[in-house]
Design an enzyme around this catalytic site. Structure first.
Site, mmCIF file in Angstrom:
data_model
loop_
_atom_site.group_PDB
_atom_site.id
_atom_site.type_symbol
_atom_site.label_atom_id
_atom_site.label_comp_id
_atom_site.label_asym_id
_atom_site.label_seq_id
_atom_site.Cartn_x
_atom_site.Cartn_y
_atom_site.Cartn_z
ATOM 1 N N GLU A 5 0.823 -1.211 0.000
ATOM 2 C CA GLU A 5 0.000 0.000 0.000
ATOM 3 C C GLU A 5 0.858 1.263 0.000
ATOM 4 O O GLU A 5 0.476 2.292 0.549
ATOM 5 C CB GLU A 5 -0.968 -0.015 1.185
ATOM 6 C CG GLU A 5 -2.041 -1.084 1.058
ATOM 7 C CD GLU A 5 -3.298 -0.803 1.860
ATOM 8 O OE1 GLU A 5 -3.481 0.340 2.332
ATOM 9 O OE2 GLU A 5 -4.114 -1.727 2.015
ATOM 10 N N HIS B 46 -5.114 2.233 0.957
ATOM 11 C CA HIS B 46 -4.432 3.142 0.040
ATOM 12 C C HIS B 46 -4.331 2.521 -1.343
ATOM 13 O O HIS B 46 -4.010 1.346 -1.485
ATOM 14 C CB HIS B 46 -3.010 3.447 0.543
ATOM 15 C CG HIS B 46 -2.981 4.102 1.886
ATOM 16 N ND1 HIS B 46 -3.227 3.412 3.047
ATOM 17 C CD2 HIS B 46 -2.756 5.394 2.238
ATOM 18 C CE1 HIS B 46 -3.157 4.245 4.074
ATOM 19 N NE2 HIS B 46 -2.872 5.447 3.613
ATOM 20 N N LYS C 253 -9.950 5.477 7.074
ATOM 21 C CA LYS C 253 -9.086 6.347 6.259
ATOM 22 C C LYS C 253 -8.902 5.722 4.878
ATOM 23 O O LYS C 253 -8.584 4.538 4.767
ATOM 24 C CB LYS C 253 -7.709 6.518 6.924
ATOM 25 C CG LYS C 253 -6.741 7.344 6.082
ATOM 26 C CD LYS C 253 -5.317 7.257 6.613
ATOM 27 C CE LYS C 253 -4.357 7.987 5.668
ATOM 28 N NZ LYS C 253 -2.945 7.704 6.005
#
Length: 248
Positions: free
Chosen positions: A85, A142, A169
């Site tokens: 990531e 991510h 997130k």
């Protein structure tokens, strides 16, 4: 909203987090002290994957203790970003789990990042539950190659919530301006249906810089800036970031 030391994440202007991405303990502590003195920084993120002793839990805990001393009352977020990531190193699943648990129990760290797609769903949920006994848990995803579709962004944020994380997130790379607005629209819609749950999203690179300063407008509760080395493409200097946020 979540209270961490002297700040409330999810209230008022997005909080500014700056990373420590140094390699040696000496440089980590020096950078941490510099960030602690900056009025533009609300929180400090220690990127453990850059640390040259990141495979030694005892060294990690020692450095965490020293880092806590130099950063004072500023909240400290510990992150090991895996290479998959966009991080600096690879890590075995068992070592990742042991490290996160040890850090959370140290008493020196306020927040811990866990990549929610690194392990299987049950293991992740169990670890999140353990971590939350001691720290605020940031569940992260991510994508450094692209921006997921609107539906996929919503799906991933909902999955993080289902795993029990304190703060979901999501960061992704835009290929055009439309991708940036897709992220912002999906964030706004998710936040409007999950009142009280702080969310962090950002679009990376030059196209995505607007998302790093406009969080209050679309619902992102935190943004990442830098004083020294950046930890992701598109990060803005924290002093400039603070000035823009104040204007907005």
């Amino acid at each position: 909203m979540i209270r961490v030391r002297d700040i409330t994440i999810g209230e008022g202007s997005p909080k500014i987090c700056a990373p420590v991405v140094e390699v040696t303990q000496e440089d980590i502590l020096e950078e941490g002290e510099k960030l602690a003195l900056s009025k533009g920084v609300d929180l400090i993120e220690w990127r453990i994957d850059f640390y040259d002793e990141s495979s030694d839990i005892s060294k990690i805990l020692q450095t965490a203790s020293l880092l806590r001393t130099v950063v004072g009352k500023k909240p400290l977020l510990a992150t090991f970003r895996t290479k998959n990531e966009g991080g600096n190193k690879e890590i075995e699943e068992s070592a990742y789990k042991d490290m996160l648990i040890a850090i959370s129990e140290s008493g020196d760290i306020d927040m811990v990042d866990i990549e929610v797609y690194f392990m299987d769903e049950k293991n992740t949920k169990d670890i999140v539950k353990s971590l939350k006994k001691n720290v605020v848990v940031v569940g992260s995803y991510h994508d450094f190659d692209k921006t997921p579709s609107y539906d996929e962004i919503i799906k991933r944020l909902c999955f993080m919530k289902s795993q029990g994380v304190s703060i979901p997130k999501l960061a992704c790379m835009p290929q055009n301006r439309h991708d940036v607005f897709t992220l912002m629209e999906a964030t706004q819609d998710f936040v409007s249906k999950n009142v009280g749950l702080p969310v962090i999203t950002m679009s990376m690179g030059d196209y995505g810089k607007v998302s790093r300063v406009a969080g209050k407008s679309f619902g992102s509760a935190m943004t990442f800036g830098c004083l020294g080395k950046a930890s992701a493409p598109g990060q803005i200097n924290v002093d400039d970031l603070r000035a823009i946020l104040n204007i907005l």
